[in-house]
Design a protein around this motif. Sequence first.
Motif, mmCIF file in Angstrom:
data_model
loop_
_atom_site.group_PDB
_atom_site.id
_atom_site.type_symbol
_atom_site.label_atom_id
_atom_site.label_comp_id
_atom_site.label_asym_id
_atom_site.label_seq_id
_atom_site.Cartn_x
_atom_site.Cartn_y
_atom_site.Cartn_z
ATOM 1 N N UNK A 276 0.828 -1.254 0.015
ATOM 2 C CA UNK A 276 -0.059 -0.111 0.035
ATOM 3 C C UNK A 276 0.688 1.296 -0.125
ATOM 4 N N UNK A 277 2.013 1.276 0.280
ATOM 5 C CA UNK A 277 2.952 2.452 0.341
ATOM 6 C C UNK A 277 2.762 3.374 -1.066
ATOM 7 N N UNK A 278 2.433 4.452 -0.927
ATOM 8 C CA UNK A 278 1.981 5.579 -1.690
ATOM 9 C C UNK A 278 0.851 5.548 -2.554
ATOM 10 N N UNK A 279 -0.031 4.502 -2.164
ATOM 11 C CA UNK A 279 -1.447 4.139 -2.521
ATOM 12 C C UNK A 279 -2.322 4.919 -2.006
ATOM 13 N N UNK A 280 -3.331 5.249 -3.114
ATOM 14 C CA UNK A 280 -4.626 5.941 -2.562
ATOM 15 C C UNK A 280 -5.599 4.844 -2.161
ATOM 16 N N UNK A 281 -6.316 5.042 -0.798
ATOM 17 C CA UNK A 281 -6.972 4.119 -0.385
ATOM 18 C C UNK A 281 -8.439 4.607 0.197
ATOM 19 N N UNK A 282 -9.592 3.961 -0.425
ATOM 20 C CA UNK A 282 -10.979 4.737 0.057
ATOM 21 C C UNK A 282 -11.460 3.995 1.200
ATOM 22 N N UNK A 283 -11.949 5.045 2.090
ATOM 23 C CA UNK A 283 -12.710 4.801 3.301
ATOM 24 C C UNK A 283 -13.877 5.296 3.378
ATOM 25 N N UNK A 284 -14.761 5.038 4.139
ATOM 26 C CA UNK A 284 -16.098 5.578 4.396
ATOM 27 C C UNK A 284 -16.001 7.308 4.573
ATOM 28 N N UNK A 285 -15.110 7.501 5.593
ATOM 29 C CA UNK A 285 -14.873 8.627 5.865
ATOM 30 C C UNK A 285 -13.976 8.798 6.894
ATOM 31 N N UNK A 286 -13.092 9.697 6.697
ATOM 32 C CA UNK A 286 -12.064 9.832 7.815
ATOM 33 C C UNK A 286 -12.476 9.905 9.291
ATOM 34 N N UNK A 287 -12.116 8.960 10.271
ATOM 35 C CA UNK A 287 -12.449 8.901 11.423
ATOM 36 C C UNK A 287 -13.504 7.726 11.629
ATOM 37 N N UNK A 288 -13.908 7.195 10.615
ATOM 38 C CA UNK A 288 -14.765 6.021 10.304
ATOM 39 C C UNK A 288 -14.154 4.596 10.900
ATOM 40 N N UNK A 289 -14.951 3.678 11.080
ATOM 41 C CA UNK A 289 -14.350 2.416 11.287
ATOM 42 C C UNK A 289 -13.487 1.888 10.196
ATOM 43 N N UNK A 290 -13.919 1.926 9.017
ATOM 44 C CA UNK A 290 -13.054 1.514 7.830
ATOM 45 C C UNK A 290 -11.803 2.548 7.805
ATOM 46 N N UNK A 291 -11.816 3.730 8.340
ATOM 47 C CA UNK A 291 -10.618 4.215 8.494
ATOM 48 C C UNK A 291 -9.757 3.636 9.494
ATOM 49 N N UNK A 292 -10.138 3.233 10.669
ATOM 50 C CA UNK A 292 -9.376 2.508 11.834
ATOM 51 C C UNK A 292 -8.771 1.201 11.275
ATOM 52 N N UNK A 293 -9.708 0.557 10.494
ATOM 53 C CA UNK A 293 -9.278 -0.795 9.899
ATOM 54 C C UNK A 293 -8.282 -0.537 9.272
ATOM 55 N N UNK A 294 -8.392 0.336 7.947
ATOM 56 C CA UNK A 294 -7.291 0.547 7.154
ATOM 57 C C UNK A 294 -6.091 1.010 7.653
ATOM 58 N N UNK A 295 -6.036 1.782 8.889
ATOM 59 C CA UNK A 295 -4.694 2.231 9.134
ATOM 60 C C UNK A 295 -4.068 1.189 9.916
ATOM 61 N N UNK A 296 -4.877 0.354 10.592
ATOM 62 C CA UNK A 296 -4.354 -0.735 11.469
ATOM 63 C C UNK A 296 -3.884 -1.670 10.421
ATOM 64 N N UNK A 297 -4.483 -2.161 9.216
ATOM 65 C CA UNK A 297 -3.861 -3.145 7.977
ATOM 66 C C UNK A 297 -2.584 -2.721 7.731
ATOM 67 N N UNK A 298 -2.623 -1.155 7.388
ATOM 68 C CA UNK A 298 -1.201 -0.594 6.967
ATOM 69 C C UNK A 298 -0.133 -0.958 8.027
ATOM 70 N N UNK A 299 -0.399 -0.740 9.147
ATOM 71 C CA UNK A 299 0.551 -0.669 10.194
ATOM 72 C C UNK A 299 0.968 -2.216 10.356
ATOM 73 N N UNK A 300 -0.037 -3.089 10.495
ATOM 74 C CA UNK A 300 0.340 -4.336 10.849
ATOM 75 C C UNK A 300 1.146 -4.887 9.919
#
Length: 220
Positions: free
Chosen positions: A56-80
Amino acid sequence: MDAGKIDGVVGFHDHNIDLQGKGKSTEAVTQLLQVPGEVELCRTDVADQIKSPADWKGRGLGVTDIGSSTDFLTRYLAVRNGVQVDQIRESGVQAGNTFIAAMQHKNIDCGMTTEPTVSALLNSGQAKILLDMRTADGARAALGGVYPASSLYLSTDYATKHADTLQKLVNAFVKTMHWINAHTAEQIADQMPPDYYKGSASPPTSPHSRVKKASTPPTD
């Protein structure tokens, strides 16, 4: 609820943790799902370049909205997967037609969404599945375990002052969950209003795109 305009909402359990960190006291009273029910899709033209969130480095990723659960999950998946949050570009693209448009215009490379948006993009050949968190096994593979998702949660103040009303709400949700667990995916889909399929060419029909039968909520 954060603005004090509503007393309760159905949303991901993780919002309770986030709100507690902001000094807002809330509590979940009915757990509806033990998995996110989310799917990470990638545009077909880049799918062969993205084999996991590690790409995902440098990629554009879609989430429902910033601060949403999809945002939380996306960030977690990236760091993991070894990618820092400042190395991805997140965009709030909601779901349905707006999510589909973001992919069509290549505003995002991958994105997290649910049905029927998933089926619409898969059936049209515009996207492929990177991660499927609609089942317990899929959630464990992506996240390392199940993830308490949709729940009815309310402000602690309301829950304390309206115990009788709260019990009726809980009873209604539990009764509904029992009905869902006793019926097939097709029977459940038949009860959904036409707007549920908005943005999808037709109701989900494939094994991977049907409405998933609800998992029994955790009891602990």
